[in-house]
Design an enzyme around this catalytic site. Structure first.
Site, PDB file in Angstrom:
ATOM      1  N   GLU A  58      -5.749  -6.432 -47.913  1.00  8.02           N
ATOM      2  CA  GLU A  58      -5.852  -5.525 -49.059  1.00  8.02           C
ATOM      3  C   GLU A  58      -6.699  -6.160 -50.165  1.00  8.02           C
ATOM      4  O   GLU A  58      -6.832  -7.386 -50.251  1.00  8.02           O
ATOM      5  CB  GLU A  58      -4.451  -5.182 -49.589  1.00  8.02           C
ATOM      6  CG  GLU A  58      -4.423  -4.231 -50.777  1.00  8.02           C
ATOM      7  CD  GLU A  58      -5.079  -2.869 -50.526  1.00  8.02           C
ATOM      8  OE1 GLU A  58      -6.304  -2.834 -50.274  1.00  8.02           O
ATOM      9  OE2 GLU A  58      -4.366  -1.851 -50.622  1.00  8.02           O
ATOM     10  N   HIS A  65      -1.067   0.736 -43.125  1.00 13.05           N
ATOM     11  CA  HIS A  65       0.258   0.243 -42.712  1.00 13.05           C
ATOM     12  C   HIS A  65       1.384   1.191 -43.128  1.00 13.05           C
ATOM     13  O   HIS A  65       1.209   2.074 -43.981  1.00 13.05           O
ATOM     14  CB  HIS A  65       0.510  -1.135 -43.331  1.00 13.05           C
ATOM     15  CG  HIS A  65       0.496  -1.111 -44.833  1.00 13.05           C
ATOM     16  ND1 HIS A  65       1.567  -0.668 -45.583  1.00 13.05           N
ATOM     17  CD2 HIS A  65      -0.473  -1.432 -45.722  1.00 13.05           C
ATOM     18  CE1 HIS A  65       1.266  -0.737 -46.863  1.00 13.05           C
ATOM     19  NE2 HIS A  65       0.027  -1.184 -46.983  1.00 13.05           N
TER      20      HIS A  65
END
Length: 198
Positions: free
Chosen positions: A83, A9
């Site tokens: 994550e 990201h």
């Protein structure tokens, strides 16, 4: 032959401050939104069939920017590519961790997600994706630590020493049940724009 594009990201305020993010739901910084736009312009000139994204906001915002520039290809959110859970260190800087737990904080039980859990969810997800999209080009928007865990498992002989940059793309091919790393940690989309603006 299925091609996978693994994307980290765009940058967040916590990235800029050196704070551990983990499963905390942090939006992109305005710089991260601009990075995502540059990446999207690059990917819009390539051929991709579908996007899968972590359901955390920073990944989702990056994926949405890509989707807009790639002719609105399907976008699916999947919590399995979130994550790595950072437990008690989420939101802290290295200096804060050293002050609170000392130099051996990495060896302490601070609620980190176990490696086995990370690998299990990652491999399960990838198996499902390759079964569902044979011969297609699949983008996966995820997170630095999660992607690195996955790469160490899939392409252990590839040099992964350089840290994954924000909006970097890593391309993998699966051929005869073997994973091949075609491109690692590429951010040429950011460099080209910087050169053009000089």
């Amino acid at each position: 032959m299925t091609k996978i594009g693994l994307i980290r990201h765009g940058i967040t305020a916590w990235n800029k401050e050196g704070r551990a993010q983990g499963s905390s739901d942090i939006p992109l910084h305005e710089e991260g939104l601009a990075e995502a736009e540059r990446l999207a312009e690059r990917l819009g000139r390539e051929s991709w069939d579908v996007i899968y994204s972590s359901n955390l906001l920073r990944a989702k915002q990056t994926a949405e920017a890509i989707q807009e520039k790639t002719g609105s290809i399907p976008l699916h959110l999947d919590p399995r590519i979130r994550e790595v859970g950072g437990g008690m260190i989420e939101g802290t800087t290295e200096a804060e961790r050293l002050e609170k737990w000392g130099k051996d904080w990495r060896e302490m039980d601070l609620g980190f997600e176990p490696k086995e859990s990370i690998i299990h969810r990652g491999l399960e997800f990838l198996q499902e994706i390759t079964d569902k999209h044979p011969g297609e080009n699949v983008l996966i928007v995820s997170h630095g630590s999660f992607i690195r865990h996955l790469l160490r498992e899939l392409v252990p002989h590839t040099d992964l020493s350089s840290p994954l940059k924000n909006t970097s793309i890593t391309k993998l091919l699966i051929k005869d049940s073997q994973w091949i790393c075609e491109l690692y940690n590429c951010t040429k989309h950011l460099e080209v724009k910087q050169i053009e603006s000089c």
